[in-house]
Design a protein around this motif. Structure first.
Motif, PDB file in Angstrom:
ATOM      1  N   PHE A  89     -26.553  24.696 -40.940  1.00  0.00           N
ATOM      2  CA  PHE A  89     -25.494  25.281 -40.126  1.00  0.00           C
ATOM      3  C   PHE A  89     -24.648  26.262 -40.942  1.00  0.00           C
ATOM      4  O   PHE A  89     -24.180  27.275 -40.409  1.00  0.00           O
ATOM      5  CB  PHE A  89     -24.624  24.183 -39.508  1.00  0.00           C
ATOM      6  CG  PHE A  89     -25.184  23.616 -38.243  1.00  0.00           C
ATOM      7  CD1 PHE A  89     -24.906  24.206 -37.021  1.00  0.00           C
ATOM      8  CD2 PHE A  89     -26.015  22.503 -38.267  1.00  0.00           C
ATOM      9  CE1 PHE A  89     -25.420  23.692 -35.840  1.00  0.00           C
ATOM     10  CE2 PHE A  89     -26.544  21.982 -37.090  1.00  0.00           C
ATOM     11  CZ  PHE A  89     -26.260  22.576 -35.876  1.00  0.00           C
ATOM     12  N   CYS A  90     -24.470  25.990 -42.247  1.00  0.00           N
ATOM     13  CA  CYS A  90     -23.719  26.913 -43.117  1.00  0.00           C
ATOM     14  C   CYS A  90     -24.425  28.254 -43.224  1.00  0.00           C
ATOM     15  O   CYS A  90     -23.793  29.318 -43.121  1.00  0.00           O
ATOM     16  CB  CYS A  90     -23.557  26.309 -44.516  1.00  0.00           C
ATOM     17  SG  CYS A  90     -22.278  25.060 -44.628  1.00  0.00           S
ATOM     18  N   VAL A  91     -25.743  28.226 -43.442  1.00  0.00           N
ATOM     19  CA  VAL A  91     -26.503  29.474 -43.569  1.00  0.00           C
ATOM     20  C   VAL A  91     -26.440  30.279 -42.273  1.00  0.00           C
ATOM     21  O   VAL A  91     -26.264  31.501 -42.289  1.00  0.00           O
ATOM     22  CB  VAL A  91     -27.975  29.199 -43.962  1.00  0.00           C
ATOM     23  CG1 VAL A  91     -28.775  30.499 -43.988  1.00  0.00           C
ATOM     24  CG2 VAL A  91     -28.057  28.519 -45.316  1.00  0.00           C
ATOM     25  N   ILE A  92     -26.562  29.595 -41.125  1.00  0.00           N
ATOM     26  CA  ILE A  92     -26.501  30.288 -39.840  1.00  0.00           C
ATOM     27  C   ILE A  92     -25.125  30.906 -39.625  1.00  0.00           C
ATOM     28  O   ILE A  92     -24.999  32.032 -39.122  1.00  0.00           O
ATOM     29  CB  ILE A  92     -26.866  29.320 -38.694  1.00  0.00           C
ATOM     30  CG1 ILE A  92     -28.351  28.975 -38.774  1.00  0.00           C
ATOM     31  CG2 ILE A  92     -26.547  29.935 -37.333  1.00  0.00           C
ATOM     32  CD1 ILE A  92     -28.803  27.908 -37.823  1.00  0.00           C
TER      33      ILE A  92
ATOM     34  N   LEU B 265     -36.099  39.221 -43.417  1.00  0.00           N
ATOM     35  CA  LEU B 265     -36.537  38.711 -44.728  1.00  0.00           C
ATOM     36  C   LEU B 265     -35.493  37.864 -45.440  1.00  0.00           C
ATOM     37  O   LEU B 265     -35.683  37.485 -46.581  1.00  0.00           O
ATOM     38  CB  LEU B 265     -36.932  39.885 -45.635  1.00  0.00           C
ATOM     39  CG  LEU B 265     -38.060  40.785 -45.124  1.00  0.00           C
ATOM     40  CD1 LEU B 265     -38.350  41.891 -46.127  1.00  0.00           C
ATOM     41  CD2 LEU B 265     -39.326  39.979 -44.859  1.00  0.00           C
ATOM     42  N   CYS B 266     -34.368  37.571 -44.756  1.00  0.00           N
ATOM     43  CA  CYS B 266     -33.327  36.752 -45.383  1.00  0.00           C
ATOM     44  C   CYS B 266     -33.590  35.263 -45.225  1.00  0.00           C
ATOM     45  O   CYS B 266     -32.811  34.445 -45.725  1.00  0.00           O
ATOM     46  CB  CYS B 266     -31.953  37.103 -44.816  1.00  0.00           C
ATOM     47  SG  CYS B 266     -31.763  36.640 -43.069  1.00  0.00           S
ATOM     48  N   GLY B 267     -34.658  34.897 -44.507  1.00  0.00           N
ATOM     49  CA  GLY B 267     -35.039  33.492 -44.412  1.00  0.00           C
ATOM     50  C   GLY B 267     -34.525  32.776 -43.178  1.00  0.00           C
ATOM     51  O   GLY B 267     -34.713  31.564 -43.057  1.00  0.00           O
ATOM     52  N   ILE B 268     -33.914  33.497 -42.241  1.00  0.00           N
ATOM     53  CA  ILE B 268     -33.327  32.827 -41.074  1.00  0.00           C
ATOM     54  C   ILE B 268     -34.403  32.193 -40.197  1.00  0.00           C
ATOM     55  O   ILE B 268     -34.217  31.099 -39.648  1.00  0.00           O
ATOM     56  CB  ILE B 268     -32.456  33.814 -40.258  1.00  0.00           C
ATOM     57  CG1 ILE B 268     -31.508  33.044 -39.321  1.00  0.00           C
ATOM     58  CG2 ILE B 268     -33.300  34.817 -39.502  1.00  0.00           C
ATOM     59  CD1 ILE B 268     -30.438  32.286 -40.021  1.00  0.00           C
ATOM     60  N   ASN B 269     -35.574  32.852 -40.081  1.00  0.00           N
ATOM     61  CA  ASN B 269     -36.660  32.272 -39.284  1.00  0.00           C
ATOM     62  C   ASN B 269     -37.251  31.049 -39.968  1.00  0.00           C
ATOM     63  O   ASN B 269     -37.639  30.077 -39.308  1.00  0.00           O
ATOM     64  CB  ASN B 269     -37.751  33.322 -39.036  1.00  0.00           C
ATOM     65  CG  ASN B 269     -37.271  34.429 -38.118  1.00  0.00           C
ATOM     66  OD1 ASN B 269     -36.564  34.175 -37.156  1.00  0.00           O
ATOM     67  ND2 ASN B 269     -37.634  35.664 -38.408  1.00  0.00           N
ATOM     68  N   ALA B 270     -37.314  31.089 -41.303  1.00  0.00           N
ATOM     69  CA  ALA B 270     -37.766  29.909 -42.049  1.00  0.00           C
ATOM     70  C   ALA B 270     -36.828  28.739 -41.821  1.00  0.00           C
ATOM     71  O   ALA B 270     -37.243  27.584 -41.697  1.00  0.00           O
ATOM     72  CB  ALA B 270     -37.838  30.244 -43.543  1.00  0.00           C
ATOM     73  N   LEU B 271     -35.562  29.055 -41.742  1.00  0.00           N
ATOM     74  CA  LEU B 271     -34.540  28.029 -41.530  1.00  0.00           C
ATOM     75  C   LEU B 271     -34.719  27.349 -40.174  1.00  0.00           C
ATOM     76  O   LEU B 271     -34.672  26.116 -40.067  1.00  0.00           O
ATOM     77  CB  LEU B 271     -33.160  28.678 -41.606  1.00  0.00           C
ATOM     78  CG  LEU B 271     -32.011  27.770 -42.013  1.00  0.00           C
ATOM     79  CD1 LEU B 271     -32.152  27.362 -43.467  1.00  0.00           C
ATOM     80  CD2 LEU B 271     -30.705  28.481 -41.811  1.00  0.00           C
ATOM     81  N   TYR B 272     -34.931  28.154 -39.138  1.00  0.00           N
ATOM     82  CA  TYR B 272     -35.142  27.589 -37.808  1.00  0.00           C
ATOM     83  C   TYR B 272     -36.417  26.742 -37.776  1.00  0.00           C
ATOM     84  O   TYR B 272     -36.481  25.708 -37.098  1.00  0.00           O
ATOM     85  CB  TYR B 272     -35.232  28.703 -36.759  1.00  0.00           C
ATOM     86  CG  TYR B 272     -33.892  29.178 -36.257  1.00  0.00           C
ATOM     87  CD1 TYR B 272     -33.144  28.406 -35.375  1.00  0.00           C
ATOM     88  CD2 TYR B 272     -33.354  30.402 -36.658  1.00  0.00           C
ATOM     89  CE1 TYR B 272     -31.908  28.829 -34.899  1.00  0.00           C
ATOM     90  CE2 TYR B 272     -32.123  30.837 -36.200  1.00  0.00           C
ATOM     91  CZ  TYR B 272     -31.397  30.051 -35.324  1.00  0.00           C
ATOM     92  OH  TYR B 272     -30.173  30.466 -34.860  1.00  0.00           O
TER      93      TYR B 272
END
Length: 459
Positions: free
Chosen positions: A342-345, A251-258
């Protein structure tokens, strides 16, 4: 990307062979969606069994059984084209999911119970490191120049059976976990031999004393059920500290980011046939940062890495939302967005991704630990399933503002972890339990103190 095209083509060919007509697009999409989603359902089933199997048969035997499941899944997937059956892909994916859900929990349980306290964080973090490594390897071998071809896709699907065979063979030479032998089985001599084999040390008094204290504190207690963990006051704060970060992994949004990354790359002028190379770059970034986290976790501590990690993710995604809203104002804005992705990842890999896997081994005593892994696995996989089902609708409705939902979750998680959760770095299980008892029984302690004061006044 390439394997998706070939599998959907295989589904169409199989359908035409059976019914004499090609499958319509809607049916093909439903079958493909179920092929993707069934992995999460299998993983949930595996996570549910991760509470009973390692308690009944031990951690080592549970892992051996789990590798057999992966080998069977690989064989089913390998022969799916020969049998002209896309249902075999569905079954294989479900079994792979079961293998992941059970294996992830029991593997971390095994590592956490075999490691000295000063290395417990590093060892449990190897799970995240090899998950990241698996992602990158899958992206690399899945390109069209290697195994992402019409002829090779069944072998690509079955390749996960190779590490299962390797782990099965090597595990035969490893002992059962010392804590399981000592605390659950009461086998002090077997535990000592396992410790000597694993640590290659003779002076094990401190570790044996710690296990003795934990065994005495749970003397006569049976392994706790999931209901016990959910309802017992004595692990209430441990449960909150487990659930919030485990849900946060999805739920932190990492999949949305990808998901958004490909649109942003496209806007920056990246050719379509080069997209998969950038996806390898994203996976490699996550792998590198998770590996760096393994060097930091026992120095910086779990609390700081998770708490400030979620906080920085929230702030960076706020900035990304703003930049996505003004992406058409200037030609350099998409490149800023790439840098923010890239920063978020990087932040995700350095903190929340890896540290959350160490939590059940850190937070719960032996009797509670298997059920804690069931809960963490259930939360993780159900959140993944929900995000997969609902995310498309959220993006269609909110566009780039969908990140604000994840920002709210990350900020709230950061506040909880920074202000309320005690640090577990370098502490024994008994010390960690005592720290959490100050929170679990805070009001009761205050009531007891008030009663003592009242009684003293009366006398």
């Amino acid at each position: 990307m390439e394997s998706r095209k070939h599998i959907r083509s295989f589904v169409n060919q199989t359908w035409q062979l059976r019914y004499g007509a090609p499958v319509d697009d809607a049916t093909n999409q439903i079958i493909w969606s179920f092929i993707v989603a069934v992995l999460s359902l299998g993983a949930w089933a595996g996570a549910v069994h991760s509470g009973s199997l390692p308690v009944t048969y031990g951690r080592k035997k549970a892992l051996l059984f789990n590798n057999v499941v992966a080998i069977v899944a690989a064989l089913i997937m390998l022969f799916s084209r020969t049998a002209q059956s896309f249902e075999m892909i569905l079954l294989g994916r479900f079994l792979y999911g079961y293998n992941v859900g059970l294996g992830l929990s029991v593997h971390l349980m095994y590592l956490g119970e075999c490691s000295p306290k000063k290395l417990r964080g590093v060892m449990t973090l190897t799970g995240s490191i090899f998950i990241g490594f698996g992602k990158v390897m899958g992206q690399i071998i899945g390109i069209k120049e290697l195994m992402g071809t019409e002829e090779m896709w069944p072998y690509l699907l079955a390749i996960s059976g190779v590490p299962a065979v390797l782990q099965f063979v090597t595990l035969l030479f490893f002992p059962e976990t010392p804590r399981y032998l000592y605390i659950d089985k009461g086998d002090a001599e077997g535990s000592k031999k396992a410790l000597q084999w694993l640590w290659q040390e003779d002076n094990l008094k401190l570790e044996l004393d710690d296990m003795q204290k934990e065994r005495e504190s749970t003397q006569g207690e049976k392994a706790k059920t999931v209901k016990d963990v959910l309802t017992s006051r004595c692990v209430r704060w441990q449960l909150l500290t487990l659930i919030i970060p485990c849900a946060g992994v999805q739920l932190c949004g990492i999949n949305a980011l990808y998901f958004y990354a490909f649109d942003i790359f496209r806007e920056s002028g990246v050719p379509e046939d080069q997209m998969h190379y950038l996806s390898i770059g994203l996976g490699a970034t996550e792998l590198i940062t998770v590996t760096l986290c393994s060097f930091l976790i026992d120095r910086a501590g779990r609390k700081k890495l998770m708490g400030y990690g979620y906080l920085l993710m929230g702030v960076t995604m706020c900035a990304l939302t703003v930049m996505l809203s003004i992406k058409d104002l200037n030609s350099w804005v998409p490149y800023v967005n790439i840098a923010l992705i890239f920063c978020v990842i990087c932040i995700y890999g350095l903190g929340p991704s890896g540290v959350s896997m160490a939590l059940p081994a850190d937070l719960f005593l032996q009797a509670w630990r298997p059920s804690a892994y069931v809960i963490s696995g259930t939360v993780n996989w159900l959140c993944m399933f929900l995000v997969g089902m609902l995310f498309g609708y959220i993006v269609n409705g909110l566009g780039q503002f969908c990140f604000l939902i994840f920002v709210a979750y990350t900020i709230l998680s950061a506040a909880f972890l920074i202000y309320f959760v005690p640090e577990t770095k370098g502490k024994t299980m008994i010390e960690i339990m005592e720290d959490f008892n100050k929170l679990n029984f805070k009001n009761r302690a205050a009531d007891t103190e008030k009663t003592d004061v009242d009684l003293a006044t009366q006398f």
